[in-house]
Design a protein around this motif. Structure first.
Motif, mmCIF file in Angstrom:
data_model
loop_
_atom_site.group_PDB
_atom_site.id
_atom_site.type_symbol
_atom_site.label_atom_id
_atom_site.label_comp_id
_atom_site.label_asym_id
_atom_site.label_seq_id
_atom_site.Cartn_x
_atom_site.Cartn_y
_atom_site.Cartn_z
ATOM 1 N N GLY A 164 -7.399 -19.123 2.350
ATOM 2 C CA GLY A 164 -6.624 -19.478 3.533
ATOM 3 C C GLY A 164 -6.795 -20.914 3.979
ATOM 4 N N GLN A 165 -7.527 -21.705 3.204
ATOM 5 C CA GLN A 165 -7.775 -23.104 3.562
ATOM 6 C C GLN A 165 -6.672 -23.989 2.986
ATOM 7 N N TRP A 166 -6.172 -24.925 3.819
ATOM 8 C CA TRP A 166 -5.134 -25.848 3.371
ATOM 9 C C TRP A 166 -5.768 -27.055 2.689
ATOM 10 N N LEU A 167 -5.259 -27.372 1.507
ATOM 11 C CA LEU A 167 -5.763 -28.502 0.732
ATOM 12 C C LEU A 167 -4.711 -29.604 0.718
ATOM 13 N N HIS A 168 -5.153 -30.839 1.002
ATOM 14 C CA HIS A 168 -4.218 -31.964 1.080
ATOM 15 C C HIS A 168 -4.513 -33.033 0.027
ATOM 16 N N ASN A 169 -5.737 -33.105 -0.434
ATOM 17 C CA ASN A 169 -6.126 -34.113 -1.410
ATOM 18 C C ASN A 169 -5.640 -33.725 -2.807
ATOM 19 N N ASN A 170 -5.131 -34.691 -3.560
ATOM 20 C CA ASN A 170 -4.580 -34.399 -4.892
ATOM 21 C C ASN A 170 -5.609 -33.762 -5.818
ATOM 22 N N ASN A 171 -6.826 -34.291 -5.823
ATOM 23 C CA ASN A 171 -7.874 -33.743 -6.691
ATOM 24 C C ASN A 171 -8.234 -32.318 -6.298
ATOM 25 N N ASP A 172 -8.296 -32.042 -4.988
ATOM 26 C CA ASP A 172 -8.610 -30.685 -4.524
ATOM 27 C C ASP A 172 -7.515 -29.703 -4.943
ATOM 28 N N ILE A 173 -6.261 -30.126 -4.837
ATOM 29 C CA ILE A 173 -5.140 -29.264 -5.231
ATOM 30 C C ILE A 173 -5.205 -28.964 -6.724
ATOM 31 N N THR A 174 -5.439 -30.011 -7.531
ATOM 32 C CA THR A 174 -5.506 -29.843 -8.982
ATOM 33 C C THR A 174 -6.633 -28.896 -9.382
ATOM 34 N N ASN A 175 -7.809 -29.099 -8.811
ATOM 35 C CA ASN A 175 -8.965 -28.263 -9.152
ATOM 36 C C ASN A 175 -8.751 -26.814 -8.732
ATOM 37 N N TYR A 212 20.702 -37.848 -4.116
ATOM 38 C CA TYR A 212 20.268 -36.548 -4.623
ATOM 39 C C TYR A 212 19.023 -36.678 -5.493
ATOM 40 N N ILE A 213 18.961 -37.761 -6.274
ATOM 41 C CA ILE A 213 17.780 -38.003 -7.105
ATOM 42 C C ILE A 213 16.540 -38.175 -6.229
ATOM 43 N N LYS A 214 16.677 -38.938 -5.132
ATOM 44 C CA LYS A 214 15.544 -39.112 -4.210
ATOM 45 C C LYS A 214 15.128 -37.772 -3.595
ATOM 46 N N TYR A 215 16.132 -36.968 -3.257
ATOM 47 C CA TYR A 215 15.857 -35.652 -2.681
ATOM 48 C C TYR A 215 15.082 -34.778 -3.667
ATOM 49 N N LYS A 216 15.505 -34.787 -4.954
ATOM 50 C CA LYS A 216 14.816 -33.993 -5.964
ATOM 51 C C LYS A 216 13.389 -34.473 -6.166
ATOM 52 N N ARG A 217 13.197 -35.798 -6.177
ATOM 53 C CA ARG A 217 11.843 -36.348 -6.332
ATOM 54 C C ARG A 217 10.947 -35.889 -5.198
ATOM 55 N N LYS A 218 11.475 -35.902 -3.988
ATOM 56 C CA LYS A 218 10.689 -35.494 -2.827
ATOM 57 C C LYS A 218 10.349 -34.006 -2.899
ATOM 58 N N CYS A 219 11.337 -33.183 -3.301
ATOM 59 C CA CYS A 219 11.101 -31.743 -3.393
ATOM 60 C C CYS A 219 10.095 -31.399 -4.494
ATOM 61 N N ASN A 220 10.012 -32.226 -5.523
ATOM 62 C CA ASN A 220 9.097 -31.967 -6.632
ATOM 63 C C ASN A 220 7.676 -32.436 -6.355
ATOM 64 N N THR A 221 7.453 -32.996 -5.173
ATOM 65 C CA THR A 221 6.121 -33.482 -4.797
ATOM 66 C C THR A 221 5.365 -32.413 -4.023
ATOM 67 N N ILE A 222 4.180 -32.067 -4.487
ATOM 68 C CA ILE A 222 3.337 -31.104 -3.787
ATOM 69 C C ILE A 222 2.456 -31.864 -2.804
ATOM 70 N N GLN A 223 2.692 -31.662 -1.527
ATOM 71 C CA GLN A 223 1.921 -32.360 -0.497
ATOM 72 C C GLN A 223 0.636 -31.622 -0.174
ATOM 73 N N ASP A 224 0.718 -30.308 -0.044
ATOM 74 C CA ASP A 224 -0.467 -29.508 0.247
ATOM 75 C C ASP A 224 -0.226 -28.069 -0.194
ATOM 76 N N ILE A 225 -1.316 -27.327 -0.406
ATOM 77 C CA ILE A 225 -1.233 -25.909 -0.746
ATOM 78 C C ILE A 225 -2.319 -25.160 0.024
ATOM 79 N N GLN A 226 -2.142 -23.854 0.129
ATOM 80 C CA GLN A 226 -3.132 -22.999 0.771
ATOM 81 C C GLN A 226 -3.852 -22.193 -0.303
ATOM 82 N N ASN A 227 -5.182 -22.302 -0.355
ATOM 83 C CA ASN A 227 -5.929 -21.606 -1.403
ATOM 84 C C ASN A 227 -6.145 -20.135 -1.051
ATOM 85 N N ALA A 228 -6.825 -19.417 -1.929
ATOM 86 C CA ALA A 228 -7.027 -17.979 -1.739
ATOM 87 C C ALA A 228 -7.824 -17.657 -0.487
#
Length: 301
Positions: free
Chosen positions: A230-241, A212-228
């Motif tokens: 509509g572009q998908w961002l995968h790089n950690n620095n791009d997501i943070t910025n 369950y701990i491994k599952y929670k760690r995985k769920c708490n990881t942001i792999q990618d997001i979609q910006n305003a």
């Protein structure tokens, strides 16, 4: 149905025999919920064992678009944990308060820090205590799971030592009491890391907690997001910025909350009773702020 049962029984047998990491995928012709039964199709899925997650925690599965088949192709992405490495934030462990030496140790830590601003003084105390507790925890508890294994081995060695005299019986009793203590610490540790609050009394299914701990760690990881845009961002620095930029330009979204809180008189100094009631209303495993100190720390320290 018989063929499906045979398949699952076979997979269970294989999983019990193979200790190294394994992954298997395809159409198992089964669903977890009725929501997955869409358009008469069942989704392809991937199954892995605990050893796989120990080595490849950040494994993600994407179901691609249909192309010449009634099954969606599966894309497996394995992301290196090096991309997510960062200093571990301080996290107060509730098991610390169960140790006999904790109370006297923590009393001394509250001393020696003064500042005219009480909030600044509290912040300085938190920094001091967090640093001290890190070292104290390692010296006192060490690796919790390894300590339990060592205590179990010690008990087994004494039990298998043949005829026990009075001195050996005393040593065995001490070893058994020590084992019970470290098991109790381990249970508190795993339950807090799993962030679960409901358990069966006496339950010590540590394998479940680890999974369950491994599952929670995985769920708490942001792999990618979609910006305003509509572009998908995968790089950690791009997501943070992108997150920082969005928050800077969306202050209007918070105005309603700001107007509401402005009328709550939050700047008034609360009474000691109000503070104590507020602390007691918080679950022991919850933190009230990013400093990592749980409510139990303030209740017992």
């Amino acid at each position: 149905m018989d063929a499906r049962n045979k398949l699952w029984n076979r997979l269970i047998h294989i999983s019990q025999q193979v200790n190294s990491p394994w992954l298997v995928g395809g159409d198992f012709n089964c669903i977890i919920s009725t929501f997955e039964k869409s358009g008469g199709r069942t989704p392809n899925r991937m199954l892995v064992n605990d050893a796989w997650f120990n080595h490849f925690l950040l494994t993600f599965v994407t179901h691609l678009s249909l192309a010449g088949s009634d099954h969606r192709p599966i894309l497996i992405s394995i992301t290196s944990t090096d991309n997510y490495s960062s200093p571990l934030p301080f996290r107060y462990l509730n098991m610390w308060a169960a140790h006999p030496s904790y109370s006297n140790y923590i009393v001394d830590l509250w001393k020696g820090v003064s500042h005219p601003d009480p909030l600044v003084q509290l912040s300085l105390l938190q920094i001091k205590i967090a640093k001290a507790l890190r070292g104290w925890s390692w010296n006192t508890f060490g690796n919790v799971n390894a300590t339990v294994q060592k205590a179990e081995d010690e008990v087994k060695a004494l039990e298998n030592g043949g005829q026990l005299g009075i001195e050996e019986e005393k040593k065995l009793l001490i070893a058994q009491n020590n084992l019970l203590s470290v098991i109790d610490y381990q249970e508190k540790f795993l339950k807090q890391k799993a962030t679960m609050n409901i358990f069966t009394d006496g339950d010590r299914n540590t394998r479940f907690f680890h999974a369950y701990i491994k599952y929670k760690r995985k769920c708490n990881t942001i792999q990618d997001i979609q910006n305003a845009n509509g572009q998908w961002l995968h790089n950690n620095n791009d997501i943070t910025n992108d997150v920082i930029s969005t928050l800077r330009h969306e202050k209007a979204h918070f105005m309603a909350e700001l107007n509401y809180t402005a009328g709550l008189k939050l700047t008034d100094i609360p009474t000691e009773k109000e503070i104590w009631n507020a602390i007691n209303s918080i679950d022991n495993s919850k933190s009230t702020s990013p400093d990592g100190f749980t409510a139990e720390f303030y209740k017992k320290s």
